[in-house]
Scaffold this active site. Structure first.
Site, PDB file in Angstrom:
ATOM      1  N   ASN A  13      -4.066  -2.863  -2.028  1.00 18.85           N
ATOM      2  CA  ASN A  13      -3.010  -3.478  -1.242  1.00 18.85           C
ATOM      3  C   ASN A  13      -2.143  -2.358  -0.658  1.00 18.85           C
ATOM      4  OD1 ASN A  13      -0.896  -4.942  -0.180  1.00 18.85           O
ATOM      5  ND2 ASN A  13      -0.167  -5.722  -2.147  1.00 18.85           N
ATOM      6  N   LYS A  15       0.277  -2.603   1.368  1.00 22.71           N
ATOM      7  CA  LYS A  15       1.669  -3.031   1.584  1.00 22.71           C
ATOM      8  C   LYS A  15       2.143  -2.562   2.971  1.00 22.71           C
ATOM      9  CE  LYS A  15       2.178  -3.191  -3.379  1.00 22.71           C
ATOM     10  NZ  LYS A  15       3.078  -3.103  -4.543  1.00 22.71           N
ATOM     11  N   HIS A  97       1.602 -12.664  -3.961  1.00 26.54           N
ATOM     12  CA  HIS A  97       1.989 -11.363  -4.518  1.00 26.54           C
ATOM     13  C   HIS A  97       3.443 -11.402  -4.962  1.00 26.54           C
ATOM     14  CE1 HIS A  97       2.906  -7.094  -4.808  1.00 26.54           C
ATOM     15  NE2 HIS A  97       1.607  -6.900  -4.932  1.00 26.54           N
ATOM     16  N   GLU A  99       5.836  -9.505  -4.612  1.00 27.80           N
ATOM     17  CA  GLU A  99       6.830  -9.163  -3.585  1.00 27.80           C
ATOM     18  C   GLU A  99       7.100 -10.358  -2.667  1.00 27.80           C
ATOM     19  OE1 GLU A  99       5.403  -4.605  -3.993  1.00 27.80           O
ATOM     20  OE2 GLU A  99       4.775  -5.710  -2.222  1.00 27.80           O
ATOM     21  N   GLU A 167      -0.622  -9.529 -12.303  1.00 20.72           N
ATOM     22  CA  GLU A 167       0.185  -8.348 -12.033  1.00 20.72           C
ATOM     23  C   GLU A 167       1.565  -8.505 -12.686  1.00 20.72           C
ATOM     24  OE1 GLU A 167      -1.003  -6.176  -8.189  1.00 20.72           O
ATOM     25  OE2 GLU A 167       0.046  -7.983  -7.584  1.00 20.72           O
ATOM     26  N   GLY A 173       4.469  -0.413  -9.440  1.00 23.72           N
ATOM     27  CA  GLY A 173       5.194   0.685  -8.800  1.00 23.72           C
ATOM     28  C   GLY A 173       6.228   1.344  -9.679  1.00 23.72           C
ATOM     29  N   SER A 213       0.537  -0.368 -11.501  1.00 26.17           N
ATOM     30  CA  SER A 213       0.489   1.070 -11.784  1.00 26.17           C
ATOM     31  C   SER A 213      -0.871   1.532 -12.306  1.00 26.17           C
ATOM     32  CB  SER A 213       1.613   1.487 -12.745  1.00 26.17           C
ATOM     33  OG  SER A 213       2.877   1.229 -12.153  1.00 26.17           O
TER      34      SER A 213
END
Length: 251
Positions: A13, A15, A97, A99, A167, A173, A213
């Protein structure tokens, strides 16, 4: 679940990252690298989706949209539809996702509607679920991921077109990685839940991948876990080490 025949799957991904120059470079090492029999999909920003699709044509690596809306067309500024994704030759979309959930406020219900429409239009879906740090620390991990999966379970007619990506938000991240045991525990719980709430056949065949990560240094140990069928990788998918993650199952 040793002895399963689920095909290892690695998604990248990207992003909101990339330029034509950097994409040319990434597609260069990605298509040159040995990928074994891993299924590989990368998600560029919408602006580059068609460009990446053309760059990867015939390589065995596929481009995925990072998001889409729940209807074919209309007055929805800034959105794209599954029909458009298909029209430029792409087969995959990433939905739900963290986000999209936590930065842009998408609800379980909206994500379920998007998944239903994308599948109905013939796309394949990487459906993302995962808990936040306070939810994990509050012992709510299973409650959260089961709730998120419940939202769309009845919308899925063909689970063969879905990859489920677990996730944990606290690991995305941040450099904090769920230990292989923590990740395996959630994947195994999800598989049990699927067996009881969808069917044992789907539980056995559905690929559940881990994201958060993942790196070249930790991917091999994660990949040895019986219920981890691959990865959804963020920042590391922009670097040549991504090929090592793709090959995490290799000796």
């Amino acid at each position: 679940m040793a002895g399963n025949n689920r095909k290892f799957f690695v998604g990248g991904n990207w992003k909101m990252n990339g330029s034509k120059d950097s994409i040319n470079e990434i597609c260069g090492w990605l298509t040159a690298g040995d990928r074994g029999d891993t299924e590989v999909v990368v998600g560029p920003p919408t602006a580059y989706l068609g460009y990446v699709q053309e760059k990867l044509a015939g390589s065995g690596v596929y481009a995925a949209a990072q998001n889409c809306y729940k209807v074919p067309k209309g007055a929805f500024t800034g959105e794209i539809s599954p029909a458009m994704i298909k029209d430029i030759g792409c087969e995959w979309v990433i939905l739900g996702h963290s986000e999209r959930r936590n930065v842009f406020g998408e609800s379980d219900e909206l994500i379920a509607e998007k998944i239903e429409h994308a599948l109905a239009e013939g796309l394949k879906v990487i459906a993302c679920i995962g808990e936040k740090l306070e939810e994990r620390e509050g012992g709510q991990t299973e409650e959260v991921v089961f709730r998120q999966t419940t939202a769309f379970k009845d919308k899925v007619k063909d689970w063969g077109k879905v990859v489920l990506a677990y996730e944990p938000v606290w690991a995305i991240g941040t450099g904090k990685v769920a230990t292989p045991q923590q990740a395996q525990e959630v994947h195994a719980s999800l598989r049990t839940w699927l067996s009881e709430n969808v069917s044992p056949a789907v539980a056995n065949s559905l690929r559940i991948i881990y994201g958060g990560s993942v790196s070249a240094s930790n991917c091999k140990e994660l990949a040895t876990q019986g219920d981890i069928d691959g990865f959804l990788v963020g920042g590391a998918s922009l670097k040549p080490d991504f090929v090592k993650i793709i090959n995490a199952r290799k000796a």
